[in-house]
Design an enzyme around this catalytic site. Sequence first.
Site, PDB file in Angstrom:
ATOM      1  CB  ILE A 208       7.411   0.770  -0.403  1.00 11.35           C
ATOM      2  CG1 ILE A 208       6.595  -0.275  -1.455  1.00 11.35           C
ATOM      3  CG2 ILE A 208       8.226   1.647  -1.019  1.00 11.35           C
ATOM      4  CD1 ILE A 208       5.764   0.183  -2.533  1.00 11.35           C
ATOM      5  N   GLY A 211       5.762  -8.238   5.329  1.00 11.98           N
ATOM      6  CA  GLY A 211       4.781  -8.866   6.020  1.00 11.98           C
ATOM      7  C   GLY A 211       4.795 -10.241   5.799  1.00 11.98           C
ATOM      8  N   GLY A 212       3.843 -11.160   6.384  1.00 12.16           N
ATOM      9  CA  GLY A 212       3.805 -12.434   6.337  1.00 12.16           C
ATOM     10  C   GLY A 212       3.765 -12.735   4.746  1.00 12.16           C
ATOM     11  CG  PHE A 213       2.655  -9.974   1.815  1.00 15.68           C
ATOM     12  CD1 PHE A 213       3.245  -9.454   0.733  1.00 15.68           C
ATOM     13  CD2 PHE A 213       2.045  -9.006   2.752  1.00 15.68           C
ATOM     14  CE1 PHE A 213       3.622  -8.186   0.820  1.00 15.68           C
ATOM     15  CE2 PHE A 213       2.493  -7.883   2.917  1.00 15.68           C
ATOM     16  CZ  PHE A 213       3.101  -7.332   1.882  1.00 15.68           C
ATOM     17  N   GLY A 214       5.327 -11.657   2.187  1.00 15.01           N
ATOM     18  CA  GLY A 214       6.459 -11.457   1.771  1.00 15.01           C
ATOM     19  C   GLY A 214       7.105  -9.755   1.653  1.00 15.01           C
ATOM     20  CB  VAL A 216       5.541  -4.358  -1.717  1.00 15.35           C
ATOM     21  CG1 VAL A 216       5.034  -3.546  -2.802  1.00 15.35           C
ATOM     22  CG2 VAL A 216       4.323  -5.297  -1.549  1.00 15.35           C
ATOM     23  CE  LYS A 231       1.556  -9.528  -2.557  1.00 12.33           C
ATOM     24  NZ  LYS A 231       0.037  -9.651  -2.284  1.00 12.33           N
ATOM     25  CG  ASP A 340      -6.653  -9.091   3.563  1.00 10.61           C
ATOM     26  OD1 ASP A 340      -7.325  -8.895   4.757  1.00 10.61           O
ATOM     27  OD2 ASP A 340      -5.552  -9.237   3.476  1.00 10.61           O
ATOM     28  CG  ASP A 358      -2.553  -7.753  -0.268  1.00 11.20           C
ATOM     29  OD1 ASP A 358      -2.148  -8.956  -0.666  1.00 11.20           O
ATOM     30  OD2 ASP A 358      -2.194  -7.329   0.802  1.00 11.20           O
TER      31      ASP A 358
END
Length: 476
Positions: A208, A211-214, A216, A231, A340, A358
């Site tokens: 869903i 991004g740069g984080f991984g 979800v 996540k 953030d 997040d």
Amino acid sequence: MGCNPLHALYLGAFLPRPPPPLPPPGGKQDRARAIEAAVMAHWRAVRDWSPSRRMIRLASPDQEQEEEKKRDLPRNVVVEAVQHLLEWGRQRDQVRGEKHRRNEEGLRPPPSSPQSPSGGSSSCPKAPCSEASQPASNSQPSSGETSEILNQESVNSSPAELDSGVSEHTNISSKEKTPSGLSNPHSQKSEITVNERFLKDYNNIECIADGGFGCVYKAHHLLDSTQYAIKKVKWAIGKEEKVTHEVEALAKLSHENIVRYYTCWTGKDIFPSEDSDSSSGEEKLHKCLFIKLELCKLTLEDWIYSEESTKNYKDDAFEKFQEILKGVAYIHEKHFIHRDLKPANIFISFQNIIKIGDFGLVTTGADDIPVKRTRKKGTKSYMAPEQVGQEYGNKVDIFPLGLIWFEMLHRFKTKSEKSKRWEDVRDGRFPPEFIKAFPTEKSIIKKLLSKEPSKRPPAAAILRMLLVHLFRSSSI
């Protein structure tokens, strides 16, 4: 004819009676005597309860005594009934234990009937079904017959049920079953994950957000039949502490306006979006951290620009911003800094409650004392001016709150309009139509967007200011 002891036992369960005495201590003989006494008590209760018995009692005592002698249950019948019940219980436990053992080991018993022409096995074998429809038999099965029953694909519950003319069948499908009755997890495959635990515990896995984080995922848990947000964060070598910051913070935060954290695990998995350009064509495995979180309905950003927000928009925005402030105040109370905050990282649950999420850039911070930290951590368009440098405190979370509230009250029609006016809003220069529609809110937002961090009020103070504003506007 005397009363059937089994019928007396079953019917007696529905009669008002005092609780039976505890069985005396001792071996099997004492226990058998106690069961015998209980069977006799149940049978007499049924006998005395019948209308004919009441008529006899009213007729004459002599006739009652004669009828009682005729109706008294012989001792050998009671003993036989007790032995029958004990044997029935023993074989029932044996059958259940065998079925449980098969489920635990993932075994399937050999089929007792030939497969149908289509290749599948019959769900109800003809032999047991025909036996169930035949008249009841009073003979008890021997040990050899018992083992034969256990080996059938359709397992009969107990010899007592066969005697009463009822047969219960447990149909085992062609697929293997886990102890919880779910599909075999090893047969599940996914194009977005190969993690063993993820595939074992969840199905209907759907990406869903990424991004740069991984990534979800929305996934359905097989045991509790609930959907969760999973996540997946890539575990960077040499940056283990930064990866675990999020779960360490979430484990210590428990608030109505913060996304609920359940558990986490580590394992290897793929990132299809990153590895798609690989010339070898092989899927590269990365060490990952999986975080199980509460699944929400939509983000605050989706709500701001959706049709749902047009109804009672000002009141809803005011209420939602209050909930955001409560969550931020709690985060700061626990000595954390989010770093953030933006509409895309604030969620709305299925119960229409704000949930701050997040925490990938979360860090610790005592009050508003500036401390040397990592530079440029956050989203640039919502980042506080001092966040570009190294020294800052929790007031970096107050600056984006002013931007978020402005965006909630003054929705931009297009992204290009937002990009043109956004720098003016960051500097405290608002459109004329906004100043005219929200004069009080404008003054509060200007304080939140102060360039000097010390002039920004804490989240708890902003919440009090909003409550005073609400009280004054309602009393006018």
